[in-house]
Design an enzyme around this catalytic site. Structure first.
Site, mmCIF file in Angstrom:
data_model
loop_
_atom_site.group_PDB
_atom_site.id
_atom_site.type_symbol
_atom_site.label_atom_id
_atom_site.label_comp_id
_atom_site.label_asym_id
_atom_site.label_seq_id
_atom_site.Cartn_x
_atom_site.Cartn_y
_atom_site.Cartn_z
ATOM 1 N N LYS A 66 37.977 47.138 40.025
ATOM 2 C CA LYS A 66 37.422 46.993 38.501
ATOM 3 C C LYS A 66 36.444 45.815 38.563
ATOM 4 O O LYS A 66 35.575 45.725 38.253
ATOM 5 C CB LYS A 66 38.582 46.628 37.530
ATOM 6 C CG LYS A 66 39.564 47.651 37.420
ATOM 7 C CD LYS A 66 40.735 47.644 36.587
ATOM 8 C CE LYS A 66 41.379 46.074 36.855
ATOM 9 N NZ LYS A 66 42.499 46.030 37.787
ATOM 10 N N ARG B 96 46.388 45.148 28.770
ATOM 11 C CA ARG B 96 47.217 45.533 29.877
ATOM 12 C C ARG B 96 48.610 45.816 29.477
ATOM 13 O O ARG B 96 49.346 46.172 30.163
ATOM 14 C CB ARG B 96 47.407 44.322 30.791
ATOM 15 C CG ARG B 96 46.595 44.254 32.224
ATOM 16 C CD ARG B 96 46.863 42.676 32.927
ATOM 17 N NE ARG B 96 46.824 42.494 34.098
ATOM 18 C CZ ARG B 96 45.507 42.140 34.941
ATOM 19 N NH1 ARG B 96 44.468 42.120 34.509
ATOM 20 N NH2 ARG B 96 46.012 42.267 36.329
ATOM 21 N N ARG C 275 41.242 40.331 50.240
ATOM 22 C CA ARG C 275 40.518 39.506 49.187
ATOM 23 C C ARG C 275 40.110 38.132 49.378
ATOM 24 O O ARG C 275 41.231 37.595 49.586
ATOM 25 C CB ARG C 275 41.069 39.866 47.740
ATOM 26 C CG ARG C 275 39.881 39.437 46.696
ATOM 27 C CD ARG C 275 40.133 39.971 45.603
ATOM 28 N NE ARG C 275 41.423 39.864 44.648
ATOM 29 C CZ ARG C 275 41.799 40.231 43.540
ATOM 30 N NH1 ARG C 275 41.054 41.281 42.941
ATOM 31 N NH2 ARG C 275 42.972 40.014 42.910
ATOM 32 N N ARG D 113 43.559 33.831 46.819
ATOM 33 C CA ARG D 113 44.204 33.437 45.504
ATOM 34 C C ARG D 113 45.607 33.514 45.951
ATOM 35 O O ARG D 113 46.335 34.394 46.942
ATOM 36 C CB ARG D 113 44.077 34.568 44.639
ATOM 37 C CG ARG D 113 42.759 34.191 43.783
ATOM 38 C CD ARG D 113 42.571 35.561 42.996
ATOM 39 N NE ARG D 113 43.424 36.230 42.057
ATOM 40 C CZ ARG D 113 43.109 37.360 41.391
ATOM 41 N NH1 ARG D 113 42.091 37.576 41.406
ATOM 42 N NH2 ARG D 113 44.323 37.868 40.901
ATOM 43 N N ARG E 217 52.872 42.556 41.481
ATOM 44 C CA ARG E 217 51.914 42.901 40.325
ATOM 45 C C ARG E 217 51.681 44.393 40.404
ATOM 46 O O ARG E 217 51.568 44.800 39.159
ATOM 47 C CB ARG E 217 50.677 42.144 41.001
ATOM 48 C CG ARG E 217 50.687 40.526 40.461
ATOM 49 C CD ARG E 217 49.484 40.025 41.364
ATOM 50 N NE ARG E 217 48.166 40.421 41.203
ATOM 51 C CZ ARG E 217 47.290 40.402 41.943
ATOM 52 N NH1 ARG E 217 47.148 39.972 43.252
ATOM 53 N NH2 ARG E 217 45.990 40.765 41.803
HETATM 54 P P1 ADP Z 1 43.935 41.570 39.238
HETATM 55 O O1 ADP Z 1 43.101 42.472 38.592
HETATM 56 O O2 ADP Z 1 43.491 41.632 40.607
HETATM 57 O O3 ADP Z 1 45.326 41.808 39.109
HETATM 58 P P2 ADP Z 1 43.218 39.582 37.498
HETATM 59 O O4 ADP Z 1 42.308 38.659 37.616
HETATM 60 O O5 ADP Z 1 42.797 40.546 36.579
HETATM 61 O O6 ADP Z 1 43.617 40.089 38.927
HETATM 62 O O7 ADP Z 1 44.624 38.772 36.824
HETATM 63 C C1 ADP Z 1 45.293 37.709 37.362
HETATM 64 C C2 ADP Z 1 46.676 37.483 36.678
HETATM 65 O O8 ADP Z 1 46.248 37.153 35.169
HETATM 66 C C3 ADP Z 1 47.560 38.488 36.297
HETATM 67 O O9 ADP Z 1 48.317 38.809 37.416
HETATM 68 C C4 ADP Z 1 48.044 38.125 35.123
HETATM 69 O O10 ADP Z 1 49.061 37.143 35.366
HETATM 70 C C5 ADP Z 1 47.096 37.482 34.538
HETATM 71 N N1 ADP Z 1 46.459 38.268 33.396
HETATM 72 C C6 ADP Z 1 45.106 38.481 33.440
HETATM 73 N N2 ADP Z 1 44.688 39.509 32.467
HETATM 74 C C7 ADP Z 1 45.746 39.706 31.804
HETATM 75 C C8 ADP Z 1 46.165 40.393 30.687
HETATM 76 N N3 ADP Z 1 45.255 41.139 29.993
HETATM 77 N N4 ADP Z 1 47.448 40.174 30.128
HETATM 78 C C9 ADP Z 1 48.328 39.505 30.755
HETATM 79 N N5 ADP Z 1 48.177 38.728 31.753
HETATM 80 C C10 ADP Z 1 46.833 38.696 32.266
#
Ligand code: ADP
Ligand code: ZN
Length: 236
Positions: A13, A88, A127, A160, A171
């Site tokens: 994404k 999410r 990554r 990360r 996750r």
């Molecule tokens: P990825 O898509 O690789 O999981 P992101 O960078 O989108 O990674 O998200 C990293 C972390 O940030 C998630 O695991 C969560 O803890 C938090 N996070 C990001 N977006 C949201 C969201 N919309 N709601 C809740 N937590 C979020």
């Protein structure tokens, strides 16, 4: 044009969101990036988000909704935005619908990135992310020109903490339990388009662009537009 990119972690994404927002002049909003920035800056949002992120859990809805509201209310999304990693949860999806309704807008399309668990794990474990600008690379599939250095800004690349194997598994589980249900939600709202996340980056990009070309440009009602302005042809 307002777009959501939905799918499990590691579906690609972020990579697509960055390219599409650049070529279409849309604002790229990644809640993950915003949260990581808040953690780095040590803001109160960052402090409350940090422990959840490190454990691979979702940050509570109210925290995420606050940062999104702040971002969407600022005036730099005239042509629309790409939401990457948000919503999410169902609570977040409904809040987004309401926010958009309040400013006279709506979602045009939700791209669902379908990807196998194996691919997601492979992508996440390889990554590398830029410390400075947040750009993503992959040691094998999208390597930087110079190892460990960001092509875009020269910043240092790192892995990360939540891209370590134990947290990746967590996750993916959290995604299944809390986010996957949004596929049905957006299907019912008739805005869902599926993209095969297993395709290569260019093929996925072409597929997304093709879908975007079929979307009619709707008139965006801006708050500052007066009633008279909207109907000026009647008076001219
Ligand atoms: P990825 O898509 O690789 O999981 P992101 O960078 O989108 O990674 O998200 C990293 C972390 O940030 C998630 O695991 C969560 O803890 C938090 N996070 C990001 N977006 C949201 C969201 N919309 N709601 C809740 N937590 C979020
Ligand atoms: Zn960088």
């Amino acid at each position: 044009m307002n777009i959501v990119f939905l799918g499990p972690p590691g579906a690609g994404k972020g990579t697509q969101a960055e390219t599409i927002s650049n070529t279409k002049g849309l604002l790229h909003i990644s809640t993950g990036d915003l949260l990581r920035q808040a953690v780095k800056d040590g803001t109160s949002t960052g402090v409350s988000a940090k422990e959840y992120m490190e454990k691979g859990l979702l940050v509570p809805d109210d925290v995420v909704l606050n940062i999104i509201a702040e971002r969407i209310s600022s005036d730099d999304h005239k042509h629309g935005f790409v939401l990457d990693g948000f919503p999410r949860t169902l609570v977040q999806a409904k809040a987004l619908d309401e926010t958009l309704r309040n400013i006279g807008e709506r979602l045009d399309v939700v791209f669902y990135f379908a990807v196998s668990e194996d691919t997601a794990i492979q992508r996440l474990s390889g990554r590398r992310t830029c410390k400075t600008c947040g750009a993503n690379y992959h040691v094998q599939y999208i390597p930087p020109l110079k190892e460990g250095i960001c092509d875009k800004c020269g910043g240092q690349l790192y892995q990360r903490t939540d891209d370590k194997p134990e947290t990746i598994a967590k996750r993916l589980r959290v995604y299944k339990e809390q986010t996957e249900g949004l596929i049905d939600y957006y299907k019912r709202n008739k805005v869902l388009k599926e993209v095969k996340g297993d395709w290569d980056v260019d093929k996925t990009y072409r597929m997304i662009t093709k879908v975007l070309e079929t979307i009619p440009k709707h008139h965006r009602r801006h708050k500052e537009e007066s009633f008279l302005g909207d109907n000026s042809e009647i008076y001219s």
